[in-house]
Design a protein around this motif. Sequence first.
Motif, PDB file in Angstrom:
ATOM      1  N   LEU A 240       0.951  -1.367  -0.033  1.00  0.00           N
ATOM      2  CA  LEU A 240      -0.102  -0.019  -0.106  1.00  0.00           C
ATOM      3  C   LEU A 240       0.900   1.220  -0.095  1.00  0.00           C
ATOM      4  O   LEU A 240       0.647   2.308  -0.921  1.00  0.00           O
ATOM      5  N   SER A 300     -11.932   1.266   0.448  1.00  0.00           N
ATOM      6  CA  SER A 300     -11.164   2.527   0.374  1.00  0.00           C
ATOM      7  C   SER A 300      -9.936   2.099  -0.872  1.00  0.00           C
ATOM      8  O   SER A 300      -9.702   2.742  -1.678  1.00  0.00           O
ATOM      9  N   ILE A 301      -9.409   0.834  -0.562  1.00  0.00           N
ATOM     10  CA  ILE A 301      -8.120   0.653  -1.464  1.00  0.00           C
ATOM     11  C   ILE A 301      -8.818   0.065  -2.844  1.00  0.00           C
ATOM     12  O   ILE A 301      -8.168   0.432  -3.804  1.00  0.00           O
ATOM     13  N   GLN A 304      -9.083   3.499  -4.518  1.00  0.00           N
ATOM     14  CA  GLN A 304      -7.988   4.334  -4.783  1.00  0.00           C
ATOM     15  C   GLN A 304      -7.327   3.305  -6.063  1.00  0.00           C
ATOM     16  O   GLN A 304      -6.832   4.141  -6.937  1.00  0.00           O
ATOM     17  N   SER A 348      -7.236   3.792   3.885  1.00  0.00           N
ATOM     18  CA  SER A 348      -6.962   2.478   3.546  1.00  0.00           C
ATOM     19  C   SER A 348      -5.983   2.077   4.603  1.00  0.00           C
ATOM     20  O   SER A 348      -5.859   0.850   4.622  1.00  0.00           O
ATOM     21  N   ARG A 351      -8.010   0.194   7.062  1.00  0.00           N
ATOM     22  CA  ARG A 351      -8.309  -1.198   6.615  1.00  0.00           C
ATOM     23  C   ARG A 351      -7.238  -2.318   6.839  1.00  0.00           C
ATOM     24  O   ARG A 351      -7.779  -3.221   6.890  1.00  0.00           O
ATOM     25  N   LEU A 409      -1.275  -1.366  -5.926  1.00  0.00           N
ATOM     26  CA  LEU A 409      -2.300  -1.273  -4.960  1.00  0.00           C
ATOM     27  C   LEU A 409      -3.192  -2.478  -5.282  1.00  0.00           C
ATOM     28  O   LEU A 409      -3.805  -2.908  -4.179  1.00  0.00           O
ATOM     29  N   ARG A 413      -4.115  -5.447  -2.245  1.00  0.00           N
ATOM     30  CA  ARG A 413      -5.437  -5.955  -1.955  1.00  0.00           C
ATOM     31  C   ARG A 413      -5.545  -7.496  -2.083  1.00  0.00           C
ATOM     32  O   ARG A 413      -6.068  -8.011  -1.250  1.00  0.00           O
TER      33      ARG A 413
END
Length: 425
Positions: A240, A300-301, A304, A348, A351, A409, A413
């Motif tokens: 991240l 949020s991730i 993004q 993020s 999270r 990103l 995830r």
Amino acid sequence: MDTSEKSDDNTPTTDSIPSREDVVPDADAPKEGLVAWLQVLGAFCVYLNTWGLLNSYGVFQTYYKLDFLSSLPTSTIGWIGSLQGALFFAVSIIVGPMFDLGYFRSLMWVGTAFIVVGMFLLSISSQLYQIILTQSVLVGIGEGCLFLPAPAVVAQYFDARLGLAVSLASVGSAVGGIIYPLIFTRILSSLGFGWATRVMGFVLLATSFLILLMKSKLKPAPTRSIIDWASFTDVPFMLLNLGLVFGFMGLYVIMTYFQLYALSRTSISATLADNLLIIINAGSLVGRVVLGYLADKTGSINMQTAVALVATVLTFSLLAAHTPAALVVVAVLFGIASGAFLGLPVASIVRLSDDPSKIGTRIGMTLLFVGVGALISYPIAGAIVGDNNNWLGLIIFSGVLLAASTIVLAMSRIAKVGKEWTKPL
């Protein structure tokens, strides 16, 4: 005394800050009442005078390149914005622990003083080193002192409407990105650089009184480490961070050079060119609020990652934007995407953080990483553009950074939840 013994709680170590005992908490204050909304107003002004000011740097870069510092290479001028951004982000590694230890009020006073004094001193600066000391160092450190504690204080006063409160506060960044370029460009043409920056300083000073109304309710936390060393083994978190570094670098390079690119590559009028950064920041207002709201549902991730991909496409589309109308369309859409991306890092980080007590430390670490990226991105971009206006190279540089951000990103995830793409994260 045996030197092998551990130091007691009152002895500061090399990676910690001593705590303070004289902070009186206000834990019994009612939530979500008038006092709570005053915190939102104060945080709005913090965003206005930190992110809003940072997002306005593009108009300074254009003026420095075309007029004030026109004899200097673009890469040299780029150090002004890069150092300001780097200090803004990097000092958070110290500010986070200081806030936890009860120094909120001191941080607000110091940050406000640095920004206001920095802008007034900038108004009488005439040499590069003077601009670096004022706009880069003083303003950058001041922004860093103010920013991180503000959303943390808002969170102390809200439960059910926390998302709304934080979203409303963050709107200040977009508003600042609109009004400060507007003030600078309008007054610059009539009264000159000195008064343009002084008026900005007066606005900063006036809004700072609302910042000083903010009050933290928490007791000082015990002395803690500035760095969460265990985070370096947390693969999703480190991915991240890498994705955020690439994304911030790519976005801010485009925002900084958008106006210069338009003036060099199209027949755009000077007036419309002056407004392009304002248009981008107006678009970011939509991105922060609307896409920020949707991020609560999609993750949020996930959001993004999606907007990083959109920003990548928009960056490369600049190669085909040869008319003022096309540039305006790209500016609006780029603003929406960048607003969402820049507004979601904290969510993020939350999270990906299983231990709530380490979130503040992790935010500070992330901002430090982003600060390093900011420090090198502007000079590299300036060197690429050079005196020959190599805009193709600049767009490829930014586009590749944003593409890398998208990929990394997505990897973050996957490392956390696998390939369950419908699962919010």
